[in-house]
Design a protein around this motif. Structure first.
Motif, PDB file in Angstrom:
ATOM      1  N   ASP A  71      -7.712  -1.390 -10.296  1.00 44.08           N
ATOM      2  CA  ASP A  71      -6.582  -2.425 -10.246  1.00 44.08           C
ATOM      3  C   ASP A  71      -5.721  -2.201 -11.318  1.00 44.08           C
ATOM      4  N   SER A  72      -5.794  -1.442 -12.321  1.00 46.11           N
ATOM      5  CA  SER A  72      -4.736  -1.315 -13.078  1.00 46.11           C
ATOM      6  C   SER A  72      -3.869  -0.277 -12.827  1.00 46.11           C
ATOM      7  N   LEU A  73      -3.747   0.274 -11.528  1.00 45.78           N
ATOM      8  CA  LEU A  73      -2.746   1.274 -11.074  1.00 45.78           C
ATOM      9  C   LEU A  73      -1.359   0.849 -11.107  1.00 45.78           C
ATOM     10  N   MET A  74      -0.572   1.698 -11.955  1.00 40.21           N
ATOM     11  CA  MET A  74       0.709   1.134 -12.283  1.00 40.21           C
ATOM     12  C   MET A  74       1.777   2.031 -11.298  1.00 40.21           C
ATOM     13  N   CYS A  75       1.478   2.972 -10.683  1.00 43.62           N
ATOM     14  CA  CYS A  75       2.225   3.723  -9.415  1.00 43.62           C
ATOM     15  C   CYS A  75       2.939   2.682  -8.528  1.00 43.62           C
ATOM     16  N   GLU A  76       4.271   2.765  -8.186  1.00 39.57           N
ATOM     17  CA  GLU A  76       4.681   1.898  -7.411  1.00 39.57           C
ATOM     18  C   GLU A  76       4.796   2.384  -5.839  1.00 39.57           C
ATOM     19  N   PRO A  77       4.839   1.565  -4.910  1.00 36.16           N
ATOM     20  CA  PRO A  77       4.768   2.211  -3.574  1.00 36.16           C
ATOM     21  C   PRO A  77       5.812   3.083  -3.304  1.00 36.16           C
ATOM     22  N   PHE A  78       5.625   4.157  -2.489  1.00 32.03           N
ATOM     23  CA  PHE A  78       6.610   5.056  -2.374  1.00 32.03           C
ATOM     24  C   PHE A  78       6.523   5.508  -0.654  1.00 32.03           C
ATOM     25  N   GLU A  79       7.519   6.173  -0.189  1.00 34.61           N
ATOM     26  CA  GLU A  79       7.623   6.852   1.193  1.00 34.61           C
ATOM     27  C   GLU A  79       7.009   8.353   0.991  1.00 34.61           C
ATOM     28  N   ALA A  80       6.213   8.394   1.774  1.00 35.82           N
ATOM     29  CA  ALA A  80       5.621   9.818   2.089  1.00 35.82           C
ATOM     30  C   ALA A  80       6.072  10.382   3.140  1.00 35.82           C
ATOM     31  N   ARG A  81       6.350  11.716   3.077  1.00 31.46           N
ATOM     32  CA  ARG A  81       6.557  12.620   4.532  1.00 31.46           C
ATOM     33  C   ARG A  81       5.135  13.544   4.746  1.00 31.46           C
ATOM     34  N   ILE A  82       4.396  13.259   5.742  1.00 33.55           N
ATOM     35  CA  ILE A  82       3.459  14.197   6.425  1.00 33.55           C
ATOM     36  C   ILE A  82       4.000  15.363   7.174  1.00 33.55           C
ATOM     37  N   GLU A  83       3.769  16.521   6.408  1.00 32.14           N
ATOM     38  CA  GLU A  83       4.715  17.576   7.265  1.00 32.14           C
ATOM     39  C   GLU A  83       3.859  18.956   6.595  1.00 32.14           C
ATOM     40  N   ASP A 124       5.656  24.549  10.241  1.00 31.27           N
ATOM     41  CA  ASP A 124       6.569  23.503   9.869  1.00 31.27           C
ATOM     42  C   ASP A 124       6.547  22.059  10.584  1.00 31.27           C
ATOM     43  N   THR A 125       5.443  21.908  11.200  1.00 35.49           N
ATOM     44  CA  THR A 125       5.036  20.540  11.841  1.00 35.49           C
ATOM     45  C   THR A 125       5.598  19.579  11.010  1.00 35.49           C
ATOM     46  N   ARG A 126       6.118  18.614  11.823  1.00 30.49           N
ATOM     47  CA  ARG A 126       6.329  17.183  10.726  1.00 30.49           C
ATOM     48  C   ARG A 126       5.961  16.029  11.664  1.00 30.49           C
ATOM     49  N   LEU A 127       4.844  15.293  11.087  1.00 34.02           N
ATOM     50  CA  LEU A 127       4.307  14.197  11.623  1.00 34.02           C
ATOM     51  C   LEU A 127       5.265  13.061  11.583  1.00 34.02           C
ATOM     52  N   GLY A 128       5.930  12.750  10.473  1.00 27.24           N
ATOM     53  CA  GLY A 128       6.918  11.639   9.989  1.00 27.24           C
ATOM     54  C   GLY A 128       6.557  11.053   8.818  1.00 27.24           C
ATOM     55  N   SER A 129       7.263   9.874   8.583  1.00 31.47           N
ATOM     56  CA  SER A 129       6.963   9.252   7.257  1.00 31.47           C
ATOM     57  C   SER A 129       6.144   8.049   7.315  1.00 31.47           C
ATOM     58  N   MET A 130       5.542   7.692   6.083  1.00 29.50           N
ATOM     59  CA  MET A 130       4.730   6.551   6.051  1.00 29.50           C
ATOM     60  C   MET A 130       5.021   5.892   4.843  1.00 29.50           C
ATOM     61  N   GLN A 131       4.715   4.721   4.500  1.00 26.40           N
ATOM     62  CA  GLN A 131       4.743   4.201   3.405  1.00 26.40           C
ATOM     63  C   GLN A 131       3.249   3.919   2.613  1.00 26.40           C
ATOM     64  N   VAL A 132       3.263   4.602   1.377  1.00 31.44           N
ATOM     65  CA  VAL A 132       2.231   4.519   0.637  1.00 31.44           C
ATOM     66  C   VAL A 132       2.083   3.056  -0.282  1.00 31.44           C
ATOM     67  N   ASN A 133       1.487   2.288   0.234  1.00 34.87           N
ATOM     68  CA  ASN A 133       1.509   1.067  -0.638  1.00 34.87           C
ATOM     69  C   ASN A 133       0.108   0.554  -1.012  1.00 34.87           C
ATOM     70  N   LYS A 134      -1.033   1.255  -0.725  1.00 34.25           N
ATOM     71  CA  LYS A 134      -2.339   1.130  -0.975  1.00 34.25           C
ATOM     72  C   LYS A 134      -3.220   2.353  -1.203  1.00 34.25           C
ATOM     73  N   VAL A 135      -4.247   2.218  -2.142  1.00 27.64           N
ATOM     74  CA  VAL A 135      -5.203   3.112  -2.497  1.00 27.64           C
ATOM     75  C   VAL A 135      -6.570   2.703  -2.423  1.00 27.64           C
ATOM     76  N   LEU A 136      -7.278   3.390  -1.851  1.00 30.99           N
ATOM     77  CA  LEU A 136      -8.715   2.952  -1.300  1.00 30.99           C
ATOM     78  C   LEU A 136      -9.637   3.430  -2.110  1.00 30.99           C
TER      79      LEU A 136
END
Length: 181
Positions: free
Chosen positions: A61-73, A147-159
């Protein structure tokens, strides 16, 4: 004891593309990961006492990382193309910072460290066996799809996830969700 790990789930919209990639490798002796549960592991914790879950939740619960955009490729293998053991999808974004944050928060728990540097990836399959001829065909498909590109996603949670191994593949259960903000 429960088997646990910390992960980022892939956007569910990638499921069909993952299935299509796996289909291209269906002629080989691979153990595929169900596309619905493909994820990026930040830290494998292994078997822990159930009494550790609450302290782990509080630490995460103390994670400080901010949400970020990730590319899955990108498609690749571990440890090397001439001897593939794991087929994976690459992930780019702020995963190194997120991973370092998780490692720092878990230091007091004294989990075993990794022997290799962290590489953000999502495992698609484990290679069981490949004959010499199959290695060449496998490498050709890998090269075609590298070079496959699946696309972008928002990383806003950790499980924090529990993994129950079954003969039909693992069953995952979310024990705790940490929202990044």
């Amino acid at each position: 004891m429960i088997r646990t790990f910390i992960a980022v789930e892939l956007d569910p919209s990638f499921g069909e593309k993952i299935r299509q990639i796996q289909e291209r490798f269906s002629d080989f002796d691979l153990k595929f990961v169900n596309p619905e549960i493909v994820h990026i592991t930040l830290k494998f914790l292994g078997d822990i006492e159930e009494s550790m879950v609450k302290p782990l939740e509080e630490a995460l619960d103390s994670l400080m990382c901010e949400p970020f955009e990730a590319r899955i490729e990108g498609l690749g293998v571990f440890p090397k193309p001439s001897n593939p053991k794991v087929l994976w999808l690459g992930a780019t974004g702020n995963f190194e910072t997120l991973h370092a944050d998780v490692e720092t928060l878990l230091k007091p728990f004294k989990f075993k460290g990794e022997d290799r540097a962290f590489t953000a990836h999502a495992t698609l399959a484990r290679v069981k066996t490949l004959s010499k001829d199959q290695k060449s065909a496998f490498a050709d498909i890998l090269n075609e799809l590298k070079d496959t590109r699946l696309g972008s996603m928002q990383v806003n949670k950790v499980l924090l996830k529990k993994s129950t191994l079954t003969p039909y593949g693992p069953i995952y259960e979310t024990l705790h969700t940490v929202y990044l903000d």
